[in-house]
Design a protein around this motif. Structure first.
Motif, PDB file in Angstrom:
ATOM      1  N   ALA A 460      -5.125 -11.348   3.219  1.00 10.60           N
ATOM      2  CA  ALA A 460      -4.604 -10.974   1.907  1.00 10.60           C
ATOM      3  C   ALA A 460      -5.359  -9.775   1.341  1.00 10.60           C
ATOM      4  O   ALA A 460      -4.757  -8.855   0.771  1.00 10.60           O
ATOM      5  N   LEU A 461      -6.692  -9.757   1.480  1.00  9.77           N
ATOM      6  CA  LEU A 461      -7.474  -8.621   1.009  1.00  9.77           C
ATOM      7  C   LEU A 461      -7.091  -7.344   1.766  1.00  9.77           C
ATOM      8  O   LEU A 461      -7.002  -6.253   1.182  1.00  9.77           O
ATOM      9  N   HIS A 462      -6.887  -7.477   3.053  1.00  9.54           N
ATOM     10  CA  HIS A 462      -6.506  -6.335   3.885  1.00  9.54           C
ATOM     11  C   HIS A 462      -5.183  -5.734   3.408  1.00  9.54           C
ATOM     12  O   HIS A 462      -5.085  -4.519   3.184  1.00  9.54           O
ATOM     13  N   GLU A 463      -4.154  -6.577   3.239  1.00 13.01           N
ATOM     14  CA  GLU A 463      -2.837  -6.079   2.824  1.00 13.01           C
ATOM     15  C   GLU A 463      -2.855  -5.599   1.376  1.00 13.01           C
ATOM     16  O   GLU A 463      -2.209  -4.607   1.031  1.00 13.01           O
ATOM     17  N   ALA A 464      -3.588  -6.304   0.520  1.00 17.05           N
ATOM     18  CA  ALA A 464      -3.677  -5.886  -0.882  1.00 17.05           C
ATOM     19  C   ALA A 464      -4.327  -4.513  -1.001  1.00 17.05           C
ATOM     20  O   ALA A 464      -3.958  -3.715  -1.881  1.00 17.05           O
ATOM     21  N   ALA A 465      -5.278  -4.205  -0.118  1.00 14.04           N
ATOM     22  CA  ALA A 465      -5.917  -2.883  -0.141  1.00 14.04           C
ATOM     23  C   ALA A 465      -4.905  -1.796   0.243  1.00 14.04           C
ATOM     24  O   ALA A 465      -4.868  -0.722  -0.380  1.00 14.04           O
ATOM     25  N   HIS A 466      -4.119  -2.047   1.276  1.00 11.15           N
ATOM     26  CA  HIS A 466      -3.049  -1.099   1.609  1.00 11.15           C
ATOM     27  C   HIS A 466      -2.172  -0.836   0.391  1.00 11.15           C
ATOM     28  O   HIS A 466      -1.859   0.322   0.059  1.00 11.15           O
ATOM     29  N   ALA A 467      -1.760  -1.926  -0.273  1.00  8.57           N
ATOM     30  CA  ALA A 467      -0.812  -1.812  -1.376  1.00  8.57           C
ATOM     31  C   ALA A 467      -1.426  -1.102  -2.579  1.00  8.57           C
ATOM     32  O   ALA A 467      -0.819  -0.185  -3.157  1.00  8.57           O
ATOM     33  N   ALA A 468      -2.637  -1.508  -2.978  1.00  8.53           N
ATOM     34  CA  ALA A 468      -3.257  -0.949  -4.181  1.00  8.53           C
ATOM     35  C   ALA A 468      -3.627   0.521  -3.996  1.00  8.53           C
ATOM     36  O   ALA A 468      -3.337   1.363  -4.865  1.00  8.53           O
ATOM     37  N   VAL A 469      -4.263   0.843  -2.876  1.00  9.57           N
ATOM     38  CA  VAL A 469      -4.654   2.233  -2.636  1.00  9.57           C
ATOM     39  C   VAL A 469      -3.410   3.117  -2.478  1.00  9.57           C
ATOM     40  O   VAL A 469      -3.367   4.239  -3.000  1.00  9.57           O
ATOM     41  N   GLY A 470      -2.420   2.620  -1.756  1.00 11.68           N
ATOM     42  CA  GLY A 470      -1.189   3.397  -1.604  1.00 11.68           C
ATOM     43  C   GLY A 470      -0.543   3.686  -2.937  1.00 11.68           C
ATOM     44  O   GLY A 470      -0.140   4.827  -3.224  1.00 11.68           O
ATOM     45  N   TYR A 471      -0.433   2.652  -3.779  1.00  6.45           N
ATOM     46  CA  TYR A 471       0.185   2.858  -5.100  1.00  6.45           C
ATOM     47  C   TYR A 471      -0.645   3.846  -5.925  1.00  6.45           C
ATOM     48  O   TYR A 471      -0.082   4.731  -6.598  1.00  6.45           O
ATOM     49  N   TRP A 472      -1.952   3.701  -5.891  1.00  3.53           N
ATOM     50  CA  TRP A 472      -2.854   4.583  -6.645  1.00  3.53           C
ATOM     51  C   TRP A 472      -2.663   6.058  -6.242  1.00  3.53           C
ATOM     52  O   TRP A 472      -2.736   6.957  -7.078  1.00  3.53           O
ATOM     53  N   LEU A 473      -2.388   6.274  -4.946  1.00  2.00           N
ATOM     54  CA  LEU A 473      -2.248   7.636  -4.428  1.00  2.00           C
ATOM     55  C   LEU A 473      -0.812   8.168  -4.549  1.00  2.00           C
ATOM     56  O   LEU A 473      -0.518   9.275  -4.094  1.00  2.00           O
ATOM     57  N   ALA A 587     -10.759   6.434   1.813  1.00  2.00           N
ATOM     58  CA  ALA A 587     -10.256   5.065   1.706  1.00  2.00           C
ATOM     59  C   ALA A 587     -11.327   4.124   1.193  1.00  2.00           C
ATOM     60  O   ALA A 587     -11.076   3.261   0.339  1.00  2.00           O
ATOM     61  N   ARG A 588     -12.561   4.295   1.700  1.00  2.00           N
ATOM     62  CA  ARG A 588     -13.666   3.429   1.233  1.00  2.00           C
ATOM     63  C   ARG A 588     -13.898   3.639  -0.264  1.00  2.00           C
ATOM     64  O   ARG A 588     -14.105   2.669  -1.016  1.00  2.00           O
ATOM     65  N   ALA A 589     -13.852   4.882  -0.695  1.00  2.00           N
ATOM     66  CA  ALA A 589     -14.086   5.167  -2.112  1.00  2.00           C
ATOM     67  C   ALA A 589     -13.000   4.531  -2.978  1.00  2.00           C
ATOM     68  O   ALA A 589     -13.288   3.966  -4.047  1.00  2.00           O
ATOM     69  N   HIS A 590     -11.769   4.614  -2.537  1.00  2.00           N
ATOM     70  CA  HIS A 590     -10.674   4.025  -3.316  1.00  2.00           C
ATOM     71  C   HIS A 590     -10.757   2.507  -3.345  1.00  2.00           C
ATOM     72  O   HIS A 590     -10.460   1.884  -4.378  1.00  2.00           O
ATOM     73  N   ASP A 614       6.624  -4.368  -8.354  1.00  2.00           N
ATOM     74  CA  ASP A 614       6.296  -4.628  -9.761  1.00  2.00           C
ATOM     75  C   ASP A 614       4.942  -5.314  -9.886  1.00  2.00           C
ATOM     76  O   ASP A 614       4.157  -5.008 -10.805  1.00  2.00           O
ATOM     77  N   ASP A 615       4.661  -6.255  -8.983  1.00  2.00           N
ATOM     78  CA  ASP A 615       3.353  -6.928  -9.001  1.00  2.00           C
ATOM     79  C   ASP A 615       2.228  -5.926  -8.782  1.00  2.00           C
ATOM     80  O   ASP A 615       1.181  -5.978  -9.450  1.00  2.00           O
ATOM     81  N   ILE A 616       2.444  -5.007  -7.834  1.00  2.00           N
ATOM     82  CA  ILE A 616       1.411  -4.024  -7.501  1.00  2.00           C
ATOM     83  C   ILE A 616       1.180  -3.093  -8.682  1.00  2.00           C
ATOM     84  O   ILE A 616       0.037  -2.794  -9.062  1.00  2.00           O
ATOM     85  N   ALA A 617       2.279  -2.637  -9.305  1.00  2.00           N
ATOM     86  CA  ALA A 617       2.150  -1.742 -10.455  1.00  2.00           C
ATOM     87  C   ALA A 617       1.431  -2.424 -11.609  1.00  2.00           C
ATOM     88  O   ALA A 617       0.597  -1.810 -12.297  1.00  2.00           O
ATOM     89  N   ALA A 618       1.730  -3.707 -11.835  1.00  2.00           N
ATOM     90  CA  ALA A 618       1.098  -4.438 -12.929  1.00  2.00           C
ATOM     91  C   ALA A 618      -0.403  -4.601 -12.694  1.00  2.00           C
ATOM     92  O   ALA A 618      -1.198  -4.522 -13.633  1.00  2.00           O
ATOM     93  N   ALA A 619      -0.805  -4.822 -11.453  1.00  2.00           N
ATOM     94  CA  ALA A 619      -2.223  -5.038 -11.152  1.00  2.00           C
ATOM     95  C   ALA A 619      -3.013  -3.735 -11.166  1.00  2.00           C
ATOM     96  O   ALA A 619      -4.136  -3.679 -11.677  1.00  2.00           O
TER      97      ALA A 619
END
Length: 636
Positions: A460-473, A587-590, A614-619
């Protein structure tokens, strides 16, 4: 209805209807048991002969007349009528392809000669070459309506093109029964047309207006349906644009073609290259014959809808060499000629092709003039569209039950996947001898998890990192899930942002790909083999930047890229390695910056097994967000 000459009722078989006469009401009392087949065949035969042909026949000139018929049944019936109506003529007919050893009939041209066949190549080349007139048999609704009135002895009812579209002679004859009114006969014809507008299925194919999850593709096909119906009603030969449906496997390409056919009430025919090979021994001649039969059937049943499924099985000639090119070139060339002939002849056939691999098609096959419209099917994209597809598949099941949990789990699923899940859920309920429940549906989509909780938290942490960093970028992250397959423990779906990317945009995508590995290092127990596929994808993307896309330090570009280039070119290998290390640091910095939203999303993943855009954007929120530690389900 008026005739050229009046005769006693006992000799009605000798009468030839004058189809140009007034259509108001039949003034000739026919016996209900009058032979239907000769009546229909004779009316259509006479209607198809031009005034010039009829004049030549009346003067008994030694002319040769070629008549292209829709089917073998029409061939036999028209040949019989030609001999009866013009007994001084000679008839050469072919209802099927002749054998290689057969001697083709070639009557001496001492008088009128009729050559009649669905395919003129089945007739003697001498007869075809010496033709004075060529006509295509016309089955006009007004002629059928006049024949109906004559047969029933009743006032004529309107018959539209849509009422007889694609029906063969036996279908029309079978609809005309003793004691029936013209309206009853027309209704039988309409039902016959409806039954042929889609292939037999376990459930009814929806019409275009009833489809869900097709977006712009459905709108495009609705416009074509209106054009098809309008042109069909003109009762003149017409041509429709070729349509190429493309999209990922299971997105509903075949369903859309079937729905089009049902909406316009036209016969639906389907084939594939694999079917052509199965039709014979796989030899070149057998494949060509099978392909020709498909096109002949489509024209015979026109106006019709013809689907050429999995057209990517026809290889791109530019990518072939040697023996492969020698074998496939005649097949591809023959297919191109058949498509061109179909388009030129005003056949009334709309040819639809479907493929999962648009980029692998022969460019000559998909050019304008063959397949003019390229329609991408993306499948259901919003929760509302996904739920609509579920409701269609569920029919009356779970009618009063909210299926939101199932919709969340099925984010970005194709129509085929949703249909498969519903069938699995029904099977599970049937085995337990109870009605279908929401639990059955959820179990079908996401079978009970048997992985340890600690492993799930790590994934879950692995996939959440893909999602959060991707959305941030600014990457188009659509969802992430813990649902496992045979090749992956979880996944994050990233959609296209367009067709043209800058180097910065591509590097942001690569950074999002590497964020899972960064999360493994920083937030979990360290780097594992689970990030191997992420490294492969990131490496391929950076390699593309330097070699294929012309976005590196050199203008030199290659059309194709292979990992072997890295082994053969140490300078290129160093460039790619340096870029990957730089992007890995980013990636590490993000991940450090986004630790709180990453942990929030990971907790939601463990609980719900899927997170949406929507979940990713909210978080994650905006780049100006200042996060504080919420009460998390699990700690680092």
């Amino acid at each position: 209805m008026k005739f050229a000459a009046r005769t006693p009722a006992r000799d009605v078989a000798a009468e030839v209807p004058n189809v140009e006469a007034d259509e108001a009401e039949s003034d000739w009392p026919l016996a209900p048991n009058y032979a239907v087949r000769p009546l229909i065949a004779r009316a259509v035969f006479k209607d198809s002969l031009t005034a010039k042909i009829q004049t030549d026949l009346r003067l008994r000139k030694p002319v040769t007349i070629l008549i292209t018929t829709p089917t073998a049944d029409w061939t036999l019936a028209i040949a019989a009528q030609a001999s009866t109506v013009y007994p001084f003529s000679k008839v050469a007919s072919a209802a099927k392809a002749p054998s290689k050893s057969a001697a083709l009939e070639c009557p001496a041209p001492t008088g009128a000669v009729f050559g009649i066949s669905p395919n003129l190549s089945w007739l003697s080349p001498t007869v075809v070459a010496g033709a004075d007139h060529k006509v295509r048999l016309k089955i006009r609704p007004s002629v059928i309506g006049q024949a109906l009135a004559s047969y029933c002895g009743k006032r004529r009812v309107p018959v539209r093109n849509a009422d007889v579209s694609g029906l063969d002679l036996p279908d029309i004859v079978y609809a005309m029964r003793p004691g029936s009114t013209p309206r009853q006969c027309v209704e039988r014809m309409r039902r016959a047309v409806e039954s042929r507008s889609a292939p037999p299925a376990t459930k009814i194919v929806p019409k275009l207006d009833e489809l869900s999850g097709y977006g712009a593709a459905a709108q495009t096909m609705k416009g074509l349906a209106s054009d098809f119906e309008r042109k069909r009603e003109t009762a003149v030969p017409f041509t429709m644009p070729g349509v190429l449906l493309h999209g990922r496997p299971g997105c509903g390409k075949t369903m859309l073609a079937q729905s089009f056919a049902r909406s316009v009430k036209a016969p639906f025919l389907s084939t594939s290259v694999a079917h052509w090979f199965r039709a014979g021994d796989g030899h070149l001649g057998d494949v060509a014959i099978a392909a020709q039969r498909f096109f002949d059937r489509a024209v015979a049943q026109a106006p019709s809808v013809a689907l050429l499924d999995e057209i990517d099985a026809i290889p791109d000639r530019a990518a072939m060499e040697g023996r492969d090119r020698s074998f496939w070139t005649p097949i591809v060339t023959g297919l191109l000629m058949q498509i061109d002939e179909l388009r030129r002849g005003g056949s009334g056939v709309i040819l639809i092709a479907a493929t999962n691999h648009f980029d692998q098609l022969d460019t000559a096959l998909i050019r304008p003039g063959r397949f003019d419209l390229h329609v991408e099917i993306k499948g259901p994209e919003t929760p509302a569209e996904v739920e609509s597809v579920f409701r269609h598949c569920l029919e009356d099941d779970l009618g009063g039950v909210s299926i939101t949990p199932a919709v969340r789990l099925a984010s970005l699923a194709t129509g085929a996947e949703i249909d498969s899940w519903v069938r699995l859920a029904r099977d599970q309920a049937a085995r337990a001898s109870r009605p279908l429940s929401l639990t059955d549906l959820i179990d079908a989509i996401a079978p009970a998890e048997d992985r340890p909780l600690e492993e799930l938290k790590e994934i879950a942490l692995h996939e959440a990192a893909h999602a959060a960093v991707g959305y941030w970028l600014g990457v188009n992250v659509q969802s992430a899930t813990l649902l496992s397959t045979s090749t992956q423990a979880g996944s994050t779906q990233i959609g296209p942002d367009g067709g043209i990317f800058s180097r910065v945009e591509l590097e942001r995508r690569a950074t999002a790909m590497l964020a899972g590995r960064a999360s493994d290092e920083i937030l979990s127990r360290g780097v594992t083999s689970g990030a191997a596929s992420d490294l492969h994808k990131a490496t391929a993307l950076v390699l593309d930047i330097h070699v294929r896309l012309g976005l590196g330090e050199t203008l030199l570009a290659r059309e194709s890229v292979e990992f072997s280039h890295l082994l053969l070119d140490p300078i290129l290998r160093a460039l790619v390695e340096d870029d990957l290390r730089r992007l890995m640091e980013d990636a590490r910095a993000h991940v450090r910056r986004l630790e709180i939203p990453i942990r929030t999303l990971a907790a939601q993943l463990v609980q719900n097994r899927v997170i949406t855009a929507d979940d990713i954007a909210a978080a994650v929120g905006s780049r100006d967000s200042a996060w504080t530690h919420p009460q998390l389900e699990f700690e680092r």
